[in-house]
Structures are given as C-alpha cells and as structure tokens.
Design a protein around this motif. Structure first.
Motif, short mmCIF file in Angstrom:
data_model
loop_
_atom_site.label_atom_id
_atom_site.label_comp_id
_atom_site.label_asym_id
_atom_site.label_seq_id
_atom_site.Cartn_x
_atom_site.Cartn_y
_atom_site.Cartn_z
N ALA A 133 0.86 -1.18 0.00
CA ALA A 133 0.00 0.00 0.00
C ALA A 133 0.90 1.22 0.00
O ALA A 133 1.77 1.35 0.83
N GLY A 134 0.71 2.08 -0.95
CA GLY A 134 1.53 3.29 -1.02
C GLY A 134 0.64 4.51 -0.98
O GLY A 134 -0.59 4.38 -0.92
N PRO A 135 1.25 5.68 -1.01
CA PRO A 135 0.47 6.92 -0.91
C PRO A 135 -0.43 7.15 -2.13
O PRO A 135 -1.37 7.93 -2.06
N ARG A 136 -0.16 6.45 -3.22
CA ARG A 136 -0.89 6.76 -4.45
C ARG A 136 -1.98 5.74 -4.78
O ARG A 136 -2.60 5.81 -5.84
N LEU A 144 7.62 2.30 -13.20
CA LEU A 144 6.47 3.06 -12.71
C LEU A 144 5.96 2.46 -11.40
O LEU A 144 5.64 3.17 -10.46
N SER A 145 5.93 1.14 -11.34
CA SER A 145 5.45 0.46 -10.14
C SER A 145 6.30 0.83 -8.93
O SER A 145 5.78 1.07 -7.84
N GLY A 171 6.25 4.90 -3.91
CA GLY A 171 6.91 5.95 -3.14
C GLY A 171 8.38 5.66 -2.91
O GLY A 171 9.11 6.49 -2.37
N GLU A 172 8.86 4.48 -3.36
CA GLU A 172 10.27 4.15 -3.21
C GLU A 172 11.02 4.70 -4.41
O GLU A 172 10.49 4.73 -5.52
N GLY A 173 12.24 5.10 -4.20
CA GLY A 173 13.13 5.47 -5.30
C GLY A 173 12.70 6.71 -6.06
O GLY A 173 13.16 6.94 -7.16
#
Ligand SMILES: [Zn+2]
Length: 411
Positions: free
Chosen positions: A70-73, A402-403, A408-410
């Motif tokens: 789960a990421g911010p987007r 893109l993934s 939010g990493e990298g």
C-alpha cells in the motif's frame, strides 16, 4: 535475449494467431467469439502465475489482481484491448519474425513492402527483432503488443516476488476498435483511480491529450411534389443536404489539417426528397474551437433554410468524449512519475497529442485517469503493420519502473 524477453516474443506470436477482429455489425459484447476466446486463454495463463486472482466478466472484461504494498498513491490499473480492427483481415495471421534485422527492405505478399528508406522508425530498428504480418492480414500489434506487454509484466512479477509494486489491477478489454471498448466498464469492481492504457504506437509515445469530440445529427425536411408540377412547391431534402455539406469549410477537413489544428467532416448521408439525414463530426483539442465549428454548422444550416424556402433543418449535437488533458491536470504528479519511469527505462518520452480519442479519454472523464503508453507498433489497421520487440521490452521496463515509483520508493 533474456528469458523474459523471449517469453514476451512468444506470447505476442501466440496471441496474434487468435482471430479477435471486432465486428461493427454485431450488437453483442464482445462483438466476436474470438475475443472471448483470447480472454479465456489469458485467464488460464494468469491463473498459473503466483499471486494473481482473476475474474472473467460476461460483458467482455478480464480482470486480474495482484496485491502489492500500500503506497500513498493507491492502486494502479493497467489496460490493453484484445480486439483488432475490422479495417483489414485479421483471420489466419502468420507473423513473420525478422531476427537481428539488418536494415533490408521487408517484402510482404501482394507486392507490399516495408522500406527503411521511407520509414525512420524501421531504419532505427537495425539489430532489433522486427515482427510483421506476411502481408495477407494485419498483424494485430494494435493492441496485442499491449496485451503481451501486460502479460509479460505479470509473469515477471510472479517470478520476482521481491519486486516493489502497488496493488495492481490488470484489465483486458474488448471492442475498442469499434468504439465500444468501455461499454459497461466494471468501475464497481476496480479500486484504482489511476491507470494506463498500453495502446500507443512508437517507442516513447506518451499520450495525455486527445480530441474533444462532437457528433451532430442533422435532420433535413423537404416537401415532395410531383416533378411535373413542382415549380415553387417542391423542396428537395437531398439537395439541401448536399448544399449543407458544400458549406463545410474544406480547409478544416481531416484531409486538409494536421498537428494541433482540429477538423470537421460530413461522415454519412442518406435520404430522399422528403427527408434526409446527415451526420457531421467535429474534433479539436480545444473546446472553444469545437464550439466555433458547432456554430459554423448552425449558421450553415440557417443558410440552407434561407436558400430552400419551406425546408427545415434540425440539429442535434452530442458530446462524444473530452480531451483527457483536462482531467489529467487534476494530478500533475501522475504524469511526472510516468515521464520519470520512461526516462529510468532509458526511453525518451514523445508527448504527441492524439488526433482521435482513446478508451483512456472516456475513462478519465469518469474518474479513472488514464493516459496512453506506447506498445511499440506502427502502421495500425493495415497489412503493413509491424512492431519491434525492443520497444515492447522497453514498455515492460517502463511498467516495472512506474510500479517502483508508485509505491513511493526510489522517487
Ligand atoms: Zn488500439
């Protein structure tokens, strides 16, 4: 060639051999049985991949989900269409693989050829693997290149469980080529509000802009009378329609315009003395320009009424789709990440406005923001269609990059 690249090539060659020509005469969805067949093949393959769950909808959609971090987007949807255009034969596709392409003219059946001297894109493919049809059919890279790219990425994910990615929703659609690609789109089954159609052309294409589109239906009413006694009485709706068409500016026709200049044209006409129907299409990147052309059609209709006393014209204008740029503006960061993903994959982004619409435009309007990414092919809807494997490989790498950025990493 890495194993996964060989897998990508083999998938593509497999998929193009199922005839999925969309049928504009059919009211069914999908409009042809072959499309459902290919969806079932894809489902079978996805079920064999770790971590994927699938759902095949009778309305002609195959969904495949893979849980991620789960990421911010939020989740990300990836879309491609399985159907091919009815504009060229799609049955019995025999793909030709030109490995280590040396820059020669590619001879196809029926005297057709692909000549690098006339095609910069082909000239740039020396050393790559080029795939064409044999010249008797289209190839189907539109959009089976996109389908193979998504499937290959899915396969890569299942073999690389440590790879970073958000919750992913793969959506394989039908009947894009006959304008019914998002009919009954399963919004209720998707969580993603951001997605990507992988349905563009040449390497690097990233399309975030398309036409605003209007369809104007004109009903022209005349008055019939015996021609022997018609003076001052007969009003000919056929002549009215022809006059209205003649008043549309030829300098704004599709065949006279390009780049960012929009157009309008009479698309179909039918009728008799009493009644004629005329269909007019209006396209532009700017809504104001569409409105100007709509007004031009209204004025032309009034002119025709003046020249044909007693004749009547009613116009019914409907918006068909909107420029997706207007919606993508809500989330500039999305396009920034996408552009960065291309660069990280070593691809120079080509931002070209589409002189047409995409399924993504219709989806963007309904809340699933969906720019269009290259799938690599060119000469779509024709027997001269071809695709370089290298571009398809790069598209998979863009999805990988893109993934990672999405979580939010990298970034
Ligand atoms: Zn397409």
């Amino acid at each position: 060639m890495a194993d996964w690249q060989q897998d990508l090539l083999e998938r593509f060659l497999r998929y193009v051999q199922t005839d999925t020509t969309a049928d504009p005469q059919s009211a069914d969805k999908p409009s042809s049985a072959g499309q459902f067949e290919l969806l079932k093949i894809l489902r079978g393959e996805l079920e064999g991949m770790d971590g994927f769950s699938t759902e095949l909808l009778p309305s002609g959609y195959l969904l495949a989900r893979k849980a991620g971090s789960a990421g911010p987007r939020g989740p990300l949807a990836l879309l491609a269409h399985v159907d091919t255009s009815p504009d060229a034969p799609g049955r019995g596709v025999k793909p030709k693989v030109h490995r280590n392409y040396a820059g020669q003219i590619i001879e196809l059946e029926g005297g057709l050829k692909l000549d690098p001297a006339e095609d910069d894109y082909l000239a740039a493919c020396v050393g790559d693997t080029v795939i064409s049809s044999d010249g008797t059919t289209l190839l189907g890279a539109d959009d089976k290149a996109g389908v193979a790219i998504l499937m290959s990425y899915a396969q890569w994910l299942s073999q690389n469980p440590a790879a970073l990615h958000p919750d992913l929703e793969f959506v394989f659609t039908t009947d894009e080529e006959i304008g019914r690609g998002v009919e009954n789109f399963p919004f209720d089954k998707l969580k993603a509000r951001r997605g990507l159609t992988v349905d563009g052309g040449r390497l690097g294409e990233l399309e975030d802009e398309c036409y605003h589109a209007y369809h104007v239906q004109a009903l022209l009413e005349g008055k019939s009378h015996h021609p022997g006694d018609a003076r001052g009485k007969l009003v000919n709706a056929v002549s009215m329609a022809a006059t209205l068409v003649s008043l549309l500016p030829r300098s704004e026709s599709p065949e006279a315009t390009d780049g960012r200049y929009g157009c309008l044209w009479a698309n179909s006409i039918q009728g008799s003395i009493e009644e004629a129907r005329l269909s007019i299409y209006i396209r532009d990147f700017s809504e104001d320009e569409c409105q100007r052309r709509l007004e031009l059609v209204r004025q032309a209709a009034k002119t025709v009424e003046c020249v044909f006393p007693g004749g009547k014209i009613s116009l019914d204008a409907k918006k068909q789709y909107s420029n997706m740029r207007d919606f993508l503006r809500q989330d500039p960061e999305f396009l920034e990440k996408l552009t960065l993903a291309l660069k990280r994959a070593g691809v120079e982004p080509l931002r070209t406005p589409i002189r047409g619409g995409t399924d993504g435009a219709r989806l963007s309007e309904q809340g699933l923001l969906c720019p269009n990414l290259f799938a690599g092919g060119t000469n779509f809807h024709s027997r001269r269609e071809w695709v370089p494997l290298g571009a398809m490989v790069k598209a998979v790498q863009v999805l990988q990059e893109l993934s990672v950025l999405w979580t939010g990493e990298g970034s």
